[in-house]
Motif scaffolding. Structure first.
Motif, short mmCIF file in Angstrom:
data_model
loop_
_atom_site.label_atom_id
_atom_site.label_comp_id
_atom_site.label_asym_id
_atom_site.label_seq_id
_atom_site.Cartn_x
_atom_site.Cartn_y
_atom_site.Cartn_z
N VAL A 6 0.36 -6.81 -2.91
CA VAL A 6 -0.96 -6.71 -3.24
C VAL A 6 -2.00 -6.15 -1.87
CG1 VAL A 6 -3.28 -7.48 -3.86
CG2 VAL A 6 -1.24 -8.23 -4.96
N SER A 39 5.70 -3.67 -7.50
CA SER A 39 5.02 -3.40 -6.02
C SER A 39 5.27 -4.75 -5.19
CB SER A 39 3.32 -3.71 -6.30
OG SER A 39 2.89 -3.76 -5.01
N GLY A 44 6.56 2.29 -7.40
CA GLY A 44 5.93 1.12 -6.72
C GLY A 44 6.65 1.10 -5.21
N PRO A 67 2.70 -9.54 -5.91
CA PRO A 67 2.25 -10.09 -7.10
C PRO A 67 2.44 -11.39 -7.77
CG PRO A 67 2.96 -7.64 -6.94
CD PRO A 67 3.50 -8.53 -6.23
N ARG A 73 2.39 -5.65 -15.04
CA ARG A 73 2.58 -4.20 -14.67
C ARG A 73 2.97 -4.01 -13.26
NH1 ARG A 73 -2.81 -0.90 -14.14
NH2 ARG A 73 -2.17 1.13 -13.70
N ASN A 74 2.35 -4.80 -12.46
CA ASN A 74 2.49 -4.54 -11.05
C ASN A 74 3.83 -5.26 -10.26
OD1 ASN A 74 1.70 -7.24 -10.87
ND2 ASN A 74 0.14 -7.05 -9.41
N CYS A 132 -3.46 2.05 -2.54
CA CYS A 132 -2.53 0.89 -2.70
C CYS A 132 -1.20 1.15 -1.89
CB CYS A 132 -2.00 1.17 -4.16
SG CYS A 132 -3.64 0.82 -5.37
#
Length: 312
Positions: free
Chosen positions: A49, A46, A132, A60, A42-43, A141
């Motif tokens: 982190v 991005s 993202g 990630p 899902r990440n 985030c």
């Protein structure tokens, strides 16, 4: 030889919660099978982190690579690269996990750590490309990476719309809220926002103008284009299919939004079936919160096995 050789745990999901639980159980010398989906996590969109000490800024992919490198040192951990299709009760007790490749695995304990699915708006052109990066779901985030820009947020209630100018002030001095004309309390929200040097704009987002994922304009359904560089949009979420099926078949307790209910030990309403990470809470979806939940689940699973061995 492990003293818990008869207490295998299957962990469904290899994100921060699942990987942390696997490490904790490995340290307790429990046999662990981690079902790691080959699909992109899902990440994956991005760039890094954030907020997790010692890992801040790592991608990630690097996070997962480090975790698996560390877990590879433990002989009690097995990795199965497959999707889990279902989790059901096994005839002899415990659980049966059916995998996409046709294999089944049985275990006394199962930990669901699949995360959730973000449901992106299908009718907003450019959303996926900006997701993202300049379209963010959480200021904690990715707010730092978008600081000093002109922000907008999609709001579905008047309180959020009115307070957005203050809530995001740490990152942006220029924030507006976008909401529907029919939203109750609209004028109050607009007055609140303007008193804090913000504003409320009504309309429906239809297109995001961007350059390789970097937002510069938000187009509304009536053709207006708002010059914005960051959009805060928290999409609707749903459970992964395997969790949905498990909740239905095993009668798991879930809240009104579908998140799986757990106790302080991360155990669900079904003894022996645990859940940790984003699938248990809409508002505790950071890497740190997920790793903490995974560690708590590992401790609880170990204690359960220990007490079970004593009583037998």
């Amino acid at each position: 030889m492990s003293s818990h050789a008869d207490h295998t745990t299957v962990i469904v999901g290899a994100g921060p919660a699942g990987l942390t639980a696997a490490l904790g159980l490995a340290r307790y010398r429990h046999p662990v099978i981690v079902v790691d989906s080959p699909r992109a996590p899902r990440n994956s969109a991005s760039a890094g982190v954030h907020g997790h000490i010692g890992m801040d800024g790592v991608t990630p992919a690097e996070f997962r690579e480090r975790a698996w490198r560390e877990l590879s040192r433990y002989t009690t951990v097995e990795r199965l690269e497959d999707d889990a299709d279902s989790v059901s009760s096994a005839p002899g007790g415990g659980f049966r996990v059916a995998l996409g490749g046709g294999e089944t695995v049985e275990a006394r304990t199962v930990l669901l750590a699949t995360g959730v699915v973000d449901v992106h708006p299908a009718d907003v052109d450019g959303f996926a490309e900006c997701w993202g990066r300049s379209v963010i779901h959480c200021p904690f985030c990715l707010g730092e990476e978008n600081a000093g820009r002109r922000w907008a947020t999609v709001a579905d209630n008047a309180e959020l719309a009115g307070l957005s100018a203050v809530a995001f002030r740490a990152w942006s001095e220029d924030t507006i809220a976008i909401c529907q004309e029919s939203m109750p309390g609209l004028e109050t929200a607009r007055a609140t926002a303007r008193s804090r040097r913000g504003d409320v704009v009504t309309g429906t987002v239809r297109r995001l103008h961007h350059r390789e994922g970097s937002l510069y304009g938000i187009e509304l359904a009536d053709g207006r284009v708002l010059e914005r560089q960051t959009l805060v949009w928290t999409p609707r979420q749903r459970q992964q299919p395997v969790v949905q099926r498990a909740a239905e078949e095993l009668k798991l307790t879930v809240d009104d939004a579908g998140f799986v209910g757990v106790d302080a030990s991360q155990c669900t309403s079904v003894p022996g079936l645990y859940a940790a990470g984003d699938l248990t809470s809409r508002w505790k979806q950071s890497v740190t919160a997920s790793t903490a939940a995974g560690a708590a689940a590992a401790d609880a699973i170990h204690m359960s096995a220990l007490l079970g061995a004593v009583h037998h």
